[in-house]
Write a protein that holds these residues in place. Structure first.
Motif, short mmCIF file in Angstrom:
data_model
loop_
_atom_site.label_atom_id
_atom_site.label_comp_id
_atom_site.label_asym_id
_atom_site.label_seq_id
_atom_site.Cartn_x
_atom_site.Cartn_y
_atom_site.Cartn_z
N ALA A 245 67.33 21.80 8.26
CA ALA A 245 65.97 21.87 7.76
C ALA A 245 64.93 22.17 8.84
O ALA A 245 63.83 22.62 8.54
CB ALA A 245 65.61 20.54 7.08
N ALA A 247 63.15 20.04 10.45
CA ALA A 247 61.98 19.22 10.15
C ALA A 247 61.16 18.93 11.40
O ALA A 247 59.93 18.87 11.34
CB ALA A 247 62.42 17.91 9.50
N LEU A 291 61.19 15.86 3.02
CA LEU A 291 62.30 16.58 3.63
C LEU A 291 62.93 15.74 4.74
O LEU A 291 64.17 15.69 4.86
CB LEU A 291 61.80 17.91 4.19
N GLN A 295 66.75 14.59 4.83
CA GLN A 295 67.62 14.94 5.95
C GLN A 295 68.27 13.70 6.54
O GLN A 295 69.48 13.71 6.86
CB GLN A 295 66.81 15.67 7.03
N SER A 314 73.43 20.67 2.61
CA SER A 314 72.91 21.57 3.64
C SER A 314 72.10 22.70 3.01
O SER A 314 71.11 23.17 3.58
CB SER A 314 74.06 22.14 4.47
N LEU A 317 68.60 21.32 2.17
CA LEU A 317 67.78 21.22 3.37
C LEU A 317 67.30 22.60 3.82
O LEU A 317 66.14 22.77 4.20
CB LEU A 317 68.59 20.56 4.49
N LYS A 318 68.19 23.58 3.77
CA LYS A 318 67.81 24.92 4.20
C LYS A 318 66.76 25.50 3.27
O LYS A 318 65.77 26.10 3.72
CB LYS A 318 69.06 25.81 4.25
N ARG A 320 64.52 23.98 1.16
CA ARG A 320 63.20 23.34 1.27
C ARG A 320 62.59 23.54 2.65
O ARG A 320 61.38 23.72 2.80
CB ARG A 320 63.30 21.84 0.96
N GLY A 321 63.45 23.54 3.67
CA GLY A 321 62.96 23.77 5.02
C GLY A 321 62.32 25.14 5.16
O GLY A 321 61.28 25.29 5.79
#
Length: 396
Positions: A245, A247, A291, A295, A314, A317-318, A320-321
């Motif tokens: 992500a 973050a 996020l 994570q 994963s 996360l990818k 939304r990131g």
């Protein structure tokens, strides 16, 4: 689930922060904050600083830190938010875990110490023309010829290939049957005869990605990782490590947005005091906090999840990131306003030869914004991530 850090974890976070303050060169940190390009030597220096403190996802027997999953999470977020992470550190983060998991003893003995010390710079030879999101359709061929493979084909969007010493590469070794079952994983010396690298100029003016042409490149058979025709399995694990992500990077950019907005005038006052702008920043911060929590949950639950659920995590996360990364780039454009108009090329960003219009920090924001549009494509497009989530979680 209790996601609060223990006293030991808080103390560990303090150690990481102190190390970064003491060891990361201030010029590298400034460049990363301002989205300036790093030279290869700066990228190597940055990676070495990080690796000396610890490589989070490596076991101790291979030179890693041997940390808990929560410590790994803390370290990654702190390094990104400082910021200190080099952009293309593919050695420790991507190929290293594949070699110590699937490689033979000779490969482990040779490559892993060199990765830890950043003696070699690695690039990723996966995507091809016509085989990006549908990676299993790749056509680069590797034909066994005695003690070597002869590799013929083309890779594209290969990040930092112009700097790379080695490429970890997916090749087709069996053209028959199901396409995923005929792929192998090779380690290729970029100095090998027959390799041509052509940097691609992107919309931000930089040359972060390249075309790589392989014309009957002879690769020793000992450079095959794992078993022949099993490369797709190794690639899936690697891509799970790639789809993160970031973050911490987003946190650093939110801080910068607030700092710049506090010195930007608008309508007789500061942009930072404008209600509409504050609302937009607050909305992104809420998404970023969600996020971060997601994570952390993924890190805590990673050892308990089944493969399909982990792939979906994963991908979440990818996905939304990428969206948050793009929203933050738009906020920076709100801050810079009309000073985004003078366009600065990648070379000018490297040399500092920038037009003297507006504040010095303004010139890099528009190129970074344009570059951010690719966030929803690279490392697997958003559409592909949604398909993975739908299949693994919703059963569609």
């Amino acid at each position: 689930m209790d996601l609060r850090f223990t006293d030991e974890e808080i103390a560990f976070r303090g150690e990481v922060r102190k190390y970064l303050r003491d060891k990361v060169p201030s010029d590298i940190r400034r460049k990363l904050l301002e989205d300036q390009k790093l030279s290869k030597s700066e990228m190597v220096d940055s990676a070495r600083v990080i690796n000396k403190f610890g490589i989070p996802n490596w076991p101790k027997q291979h030179g890693g830190a041997g940390w808990t999953l929560v410590q790994q999470y803390i370290f990654e977020v702190e390094v990104q938010s400082f910021p200190a992470r080099t952009t293309y550190d593919y050695g420790a983060s991507l190929i290293g875990p594949i070699i110590y998991t699937f490689g033979n003893e000779g490969q482990k003995k040779y490559y892993l110490p060199r990765i830890v010390n950043v003696d070699d710079w690695w690039c990723q030879g996966f995507s091809e023309p016509g085989a990006g999101s549908d990676l299993a359709s790749l056509r680069t061929r590797a034909v066994r010829d005695g003690d070597h493979y002869l590799v013929q084909g083309q890779k594209i969007w290969t990040s930092a290939a112009q700097y790379a010493d080695w490429m970890f590469c997916l090749v087709r070794t069996n053209p028959d049957g199901k396409k995923q079952q005929g792929i192998s994983f090779l380690l290729i010396d970029m100095k090998s005869p027959g390799i041509t690298v052509r940097p691609i100029q992107l919309i931000d003016g930089g040359h972060d990605v390249c075309e790589v042409f392989l014309d009957d490149v002879r690769v020793p058979a000992e450079n095959l990782v794992g078993e022949e025709n099993k490369g797709w399995d190794y690639a899936k694990q690697l891509l799970g490590n790639e789809r993160i992500a970031d973050a911490g990077i987003c946190k650093a950019r939110i801080r910068r947005i607030k700092e710049l907005a506090a010195r930007t005038c608008l309508g007789g006052g500061r942009l930072a005091d404008q209600a509409a702008f504050r609302e937009k920043v607050g909305a992104v911060e809420v998404q970023l906090k969600a996020l971060e929590i997601t994570q952390l949950r993924v890190f805590v639950e990673a050892s308990k999840q089944q493969s399909g659920a982990q792939d979906a995590a994963s991908s979440i996360l990818k996905l939304r990131g990428s969206e948050i990364h793009q929203a933050i780039a738009e906020l920076l454009m709100d801050v810079v306003g009309p000073y985004a108009l003078p366009y600065v090329s990648g070379e000018e960003r490297m040399t500092g030869d920038m037009p003297n219009v507006g504040p010095g920090w303004a010139a890099m924001i528009a190129p970074a914004y344009f570059s951010s549009r690719a966030a929803s494509i690279h490392s697997g497009s958003s559409e592909i991530q949604k398909n993975i989530i739908a299949k693994a979680i919703l059963g569609l």
